[in-house]
Design an enzyme around this catalytic site. Structure first.
Site, short mmCIF file in Angstrom:
data_model
loop_
_atom_site.label_atom_id
_atom_site.label_comp_id
_atom_site.label_asym_id
_atom_site.label_seq_id
_atom_site.Cartn_x
_atom_site.Cartn_y
_atom_site.Cartn_z
N ARG A 1 0.83 -1.22 0.00
CA ARG A 1 0.00 0.00 0.00
C ARG A 1 0.86 1.27 0.00
NH1 ARG A 1 -4.17 -0.49 4.51
NH2 ARG A 1 -4.51 -2.61 3.84
N ARG B 1 -3.66 6.59 0.40
CA ARG B 1 -4.26 7.76 1.01
C ARG B 1 -3.34 8.58 1.91
NH1 ARG B 1 -9.49 5.80 3.96
NH2 ARG B 1 -8.10 4.08 4.51
N ARG C 1 -7.68 11.69 -5.66
CA ARG C 1 -8.83 11.03 -5.04
C ARG C 1 -10.00 11.99 -4.82
NH1 ARG C 1 -12.47 9.06 -3.37
NH2 ARG C 1 -12.87 7.38 -1.92
N ASP D 1 -7.01 -3.34 -6.78
CA ASP D 1 -7.55 -3.93 -5.56
C ASP D 1 -7.73 -5.43 -5.76
OD1 ASP D 1 -8.94 -3.06 -2.83
OD2 ASP D 1 -10.04 -4.75 -3.71
N TYR E 1 -13.93 -12.96 1.19
CA TYR E 1 -14.69 -11.75 0.84
C TYR E 1 -16.03 -12.09 0.20
CZ TYR E 1 -10.92 -8.61 2.10
OH TYR E 1 -9.99 -7.90 2.82
#
Lengths: 338, 338
Positions: free
Chosen positions: A23, A27, A36, A72, A146
């Site tokens: 990652r 962010r 974003r 992702d 998931y």
């Protein structure tokens, strides 16, 4: 192209320890936040130019030794007929859910045309990067969690209920996801990635017996189909599975901070290792941080080779400056002669 | 009083393997639900007669070899000046939060008079039980995480930020909670509990280095002050900490399912072990369940002694009948002669 990362993947020791971060695009970076504000997360993943730009950001800013495609792990589910959503602060959502053998028919075969943007982004990147590009996918098991749970969970009740009530059905689901993931990763390799990482983020919820029964054979089958580039197998919370990890045919094992990398080095003799700093040490003082970084570097000294990384993704509260300092520290670290 | 549990705590092998379950009193039981409709969770904890009744329920229904006081690990925080709340589906909440060394003054000394109901419940129970009664407390570290985070969390960002920014302040907090927990558990012992269990539920979020620095010395200090009854140290997700667990002076180590109990037996030579079935195996078929139960029983055969338990609390979806079947299976299990 800088070679240290790929050499380390192949078990070759280099002048300095290569480093990248899970990652590393995300962010915590102002450059990312700026984009974003204009686009939602899925649009960023699905627009090759944006995905490529975001992938490049940490390479430029931090000077890491590898790039990892901005995407992702749930993306291939859309190409299998499911719907994925990313709602801020709520984590990913998957619909509909597969919780019994009867639900298996929901799952279509992986249609690569639906996710051509992934391979387009890779093709843009390999022309622009001066470091190797890592492709990735979730492991069949982590993908299954998931799809079964539908989102984030602490206990994985639905996953285990399915597993322990309908073991044969669960094996079928694992087979389907193994086939899809083989296809997905091999297409990433054809598009040009130099290595792939398999994220088995949730493997650590299982007992060694259940890992051996329901996960290990599929990971082995998956890795066997990816012969042409190095394969990194990431798992988390798996100190108790180390005897099984050893038997996977992965080129590199990526471990988390819940095991001393010195112990892992002793147990995983002759394996290239990746890891294993607690990402939250980056929220503390420099003194506490570098004490722990040094411990990782020295602890991994006995491994066949070592790629420095965190045990998990960069935390959103991390400062870019701190992360850059960490990269420099790892690159400049001098081992005492034995 | 049935002796198997206490013998096993002392390292003595018995005719059958004693068994009890973490959270054996709780929401999965119709008898509990009936009371819970009338009283909220904290009222149940704080009313000695109700706490005693709920403690007795699983002993009567399941035939387990030990009772554990019905209470909550956060109860002593109220006796230290903090406010705790239990909101359904949201988990526990603690206020105010301690996140820096400056916040430490919020914390008062443990005032036992404020939680006299705990000791009253114990005194009722020791007259009514035909099995030993286990008292308990959170470990100083696990208590600290709740006070720092204020509730449930996945990453423990605030805990680690405090730890890595103000290590000396964190040590002070650990000292305060160690002192309080010593006082709390010793008062339970004076009231009559036959053994105590220390819940270090969140120890597994730390690297071995941080466990050794910030947790281990306090657990050792705490256990040293509890000499008169057996001490069980429960932790979760700690397969990578096993070398440290070995050095704790606990009478029994309670481990979770993320490590093969056979491996733990080999590593923790000469230690009585408790555990380690995945609680969610109880949601599956009998066949899958008993396959795994047998693996635990046989795997622990080489340990000094073994108390059968789950690796974590009973899940709310568990059927009472299934749990009763499990108790009977453990009691009746015959080992093949070597």
């Amino acid at each position: 192209m800088k070679e240290a990362f790929l050499k380390a993947c192949r078990g070759i020791r280099t002048d300095y320890t290569p480093v990248w971060f899970m990652r590393q695009a995300g962010r915590y970076m102002p450059e990312y936040q700026k984009l974003r504000q204009k686009y939602d997360f899925l649009t960023m993943c699905k627009t090759p130019e944006i995905a490529a730009e975001v992938t490049l950001q940490p390479v430029k800013v931090l000077g890491v030794d590898a790039a990892i495609l901005f995407s992702d792990i749930l993306i291939p589910l859309e190409a299998m007929g499911l719907k994925i959503e990313f709602i801020d602060d709520k984590g990913p959502q998957v619909l509909p859910n597969i919780r019994t053998v009867a639900d298996l028919e929901i799952l279509g075969e992986l249609n690569l045309e639906k996710i051509g943007f992934v391979f387009d982004a890779i093709r843009i990147l390999i022309n622009e990067l001066n470091v190797p590009l890592i492709g990735f996918a979730a492991s069949p098991f982590t993908l299954a969690t998931y799809v079964i749970e539908g989102g984030s969970t602490k206990e994985f009740v639905n996953t285990k209920r399915f597993m322990f009530l309908e073991p044969e059905g669960f094996h079928k689901l694992m087979s389907l996801f193994t086939k899809a993931t083989q296809k997905y990763l091999n297409e990433q390799i054809r598009a040009g990635v130099h290595a792939v990482q398999i994220f088995d983020t949730w493997a650590g919820i299982l007992s060694p017996f259940d890992y051996e029964s329901f996960v290990k054979p599929y990971v082995k089958r998956l890795i066997e189909s990816l012969k042409t580039v190095p394969v990194i197998y990431f798992s988390s919370n798996t100190a108790g599975l180390i005897n099984h990890l050893k038997e996977l045919n992965a080129d590199v094992l990526s471990i988390d901070w819940r095991i001393d990398i010195k112990d892992a080095t002793d147990l995983l003799k002759n394996k290239p290792l990746q890891g294993n700093l607690d990402p939250l040490t980056l929220l503390g003082s420099d003194e506490e941080l570098f004490k722990r970084v040094e411990k990782v570097l020295i602890g991994a000294r006995g491994a066949k080779s070592h790629i420095f990384n965190l045990g998990h993704g960069v935390n959103i509260n991390t400062s870019v400056d701190k992360l850059k300092k960490l990269v420099d520290f790892v690159h400049e670290f001098k081992f005492m002669e034995d």
